[in-house]
Motif scaffolding. Sequence first.
Motif, PDB file in Angstrom:
ATOM      1  N   SER A 117     -38.851  -9.698  39.304  1.00  0.00           N
ATOM      2  CA  SER A 117     -39.183 -10.062  40.684  1.00  0.00           C
ATOM      3  C   SER A 117     -40.608 -10.580  40.820  1.00  0.00           C
ATOM      4  CB  SER A 117     -39.013  -8.850  41.605  1.00  0.00           C
ATOM      5  OG  SER A 117     -39.961  -7.844  41.284  1.00  0.00           O
ATOM      6  N   GLY A 118     -41.432 -10.307  39.813  1.00  0.00           N
ATOM      7  CA  GLY A 118     -42.833 -10.718  39.862  1.00  0.00           C
ATOM      8  C   GLY A 118     -43.794  -9.585  40.180  1.00  0.00           C
ATOM      9  N   VAL A 119     -43.262  -8.432  40.608  1.00  0.00           N
ATOM     10  CA  VAL A 119     -44.135  -7.294  40.914  1.00  0.00           C
ATOM     11  C   VAL A 119     -44.432  -6.518  39.642  1.00  0.00           C
ATOM     12  CG1 VAL A 119     -43.100  -7.134  43.218  1.00  0.00           C
ATOM     13  CG2 VAL A 119     -42.310  -5.614  41.401  1.00  0.00           C
ATOM     14  N   LYS A 120     -45.517  -5.775  39.670  1.00  0.00           N
ATOM     15  CA  LYS A 120     -45.887  -4.947  38.524  1.00  0.00           C
ATOM     16  C   LYS A 120     -45.058  -3.668  38.532  1.00  0.00           C
ATOM     17  CE  LYS A 120     -50.672  -6.579  38.477  1.00  0.00           C
ATOM     18  NZ  LYS A 120     -52.096  -6.200  38.621  1.00  0.00           N
ATOM     19  N   VAL A 121     -44.764  -3.180  37.328  1.00  0.00           N
ATOM     20  CA  VAL A 121     -44.031  -1.920  37.228  1.00  0.00           C
ATOM     21  C   VAL A 121     -44.843  -0.817  37.897  1.00  0.00           C
ATOM     22  CG1 VAL A 121     -42.722  -2.476  35.143  1.00  0.00           C
ATOM     23  CG2 VAL A 121     -45.026  -1.544  34.930  1.00  0.00           C
ATOM     24  N   LYS A 122     -44.141   0.138  38.486  1.00  0.00           N
ATOM     25  CA  LYS A 122     -44.832   1.203  39.218  1.00  0.00           C
ATOM     26  C   LYS A 122     -43.997   2.467  39.208  1.00  0.00           C
ATOM     27  CE  LYS A 122     -46.872   0.093  43.078  1.00  0.00           C
ATOM     28  NZ  LYS A 122     -48.294   0.422  42.869  1.00  0.00           N
ATOM     29  N   ARG A 123     -44.661   3.578  38.930  1.00  0.00           N
ATOM     30  CA  ARG A 123     -44.014   4.902  39.076  1.00  0.00           C
ATOM     31  C   ARG A 123     -44.748   5.606  40.202  1.00  0.00           C
ATOM     32  NH1 ARG A 123     -40.621   8.082  40.094  1.00  0.00           N
ATOM     33  NH2 ARG A 123     -40.040   9.930  38.878  1.00  0.00           N
ATOM     34  N   ASP A 124     -44.089   5.702  41.351  1.00  0.00           N
ATOM     35  CA  ASP A 124     -44.730   6.223  42.546  1.00  0.00           C
ATOM     36  C   ASP A 124     -43.660   6.866  43.418  1.00  0.00           C
ATOM     37  OD1 ASP A 124     -46.603   6.667  44.635  1.00  0.00           O
ATOM     38  OD2 ASP A 124     -47.646   4.804  44.150  1.00  0.00           O
ATOM     39  N   LEU A 125     -43.952   7.063  44.681  1.00  0.00           N
ATOM     40  CA  LEU A 125     -42.928   7.572  45.582  1.00  0.00           C
ATOM     41  C   LEU A 125     -41.749   6.604  45.595  1.00  0.00           C
ATOM     42  CD1 LEU A 125     -42.094   9.701  47.654  1.00  0.00           C
ATOM     43  CD2 LEU A 125     -43.252   8.349  49.406  1.00  0.00           C
ATOM     44  N   PHE A 126     -42.035   5.307  45.590  1.00  0.00           N
ATOM     45  CA  PHE A 126     -41.033   4.254  45.426  1.00  0.00           C
ATOM     46  C   PHE A 126     -41.334   3.552  44.107  1.00  0.00           C
ATOM     47  CE2 PHE A 126     -41.001   5.092  49.902  1.00  0.00           C
ATOM     48  CZ  PHE A 126     -39.701   4.871  50.316  1.00  0.00           C
TER      49      PHE A 126
END
Length: 230
Positions: A117-126
Motif C-alpha cells: 500500500s506504500g505505508v511503513k510496517v507498524k506494530r501498534d494498536l492498529f
Amino acid sequence: MKILKTLFLRVAIIILFILAIESTLNHVFGASSEVHPLEDAMRQNRMIGLEYKAVHRGSHVTTLVASASMSNSPATIEEAIELSKYPKHEVLATGYTAGYESTGKYPESPSYGITYSGVKVKRDLFSTIAADLSIFPLGTILWIPGYGFGVVADKGGAIKGNHLDLYYETVQDVYENWGKKTLEVYIVQKGNGNLSEEQLNKLNETKVRQVFKHKIAEKALNKKVSSFAF
C-alpha cells in the motif's frame, strides 16, 4: 429596517445555495458523515465512560475525540467493543517481519519495511497485516484475537485465500507471540482498496489508544518479565 431585512434574506439564500452545492458534491463524490464502526461500537457500549465524536468523509479515517473520565473503562478492548456485531471469517494466520527471512530485503534497501500500500510496517494498536486482496481489500480493519486490530496494508506471493500474515518487529516476537494459528477474525470495516500513512497514523492517534495504552504497556511488560522466568 427594510435594508437589514433584505440583507438577511440575501445571506440566507446564499447559505442555502452553498448547502445545496455541498449536498450535490457529497452525493456525486461519495463523501458522507458516516460514523466509523469503531466509534459506534465504543459509543454504544456503556462499559466505557467516554463520549466520542467522529467525522468520516470519503476515504479519510475517522478521528475520535474523548470528552469524559476513564474511571469506568473496561479492562480489555474486547470488553469495549461488541465483537458479536461484526461478521467472522476463519483464517490461517502466520507472522512475518520486515527482515530478509520474510521479505528478502535488508535494512539498507530503499523499500525495506514498505508495504504494498506504500505505508511503513507498524506494530501498534492498529498494526499492518498482509492478506489476499481479493478477500480483504487494502484498508480492511480486522480484529484478530490474541493480536489486536490489523489493517490490511500488504500482500504476498504465499498469501492466498484465507491466509493472513501478521506483522511483528522481530523473528523472536513471531515465534514467542504467535507462530501459526487457525482462528476466526472479525471484519470491523471492509477496505476500499486504499491505505495511506495519514490514515494509519490517525487510527493509532485516536483516544481509544489513550484509554488502553497503559494496559497495552502493562501487557508488554508482563511478557518481557515472563520471558526471564525460570
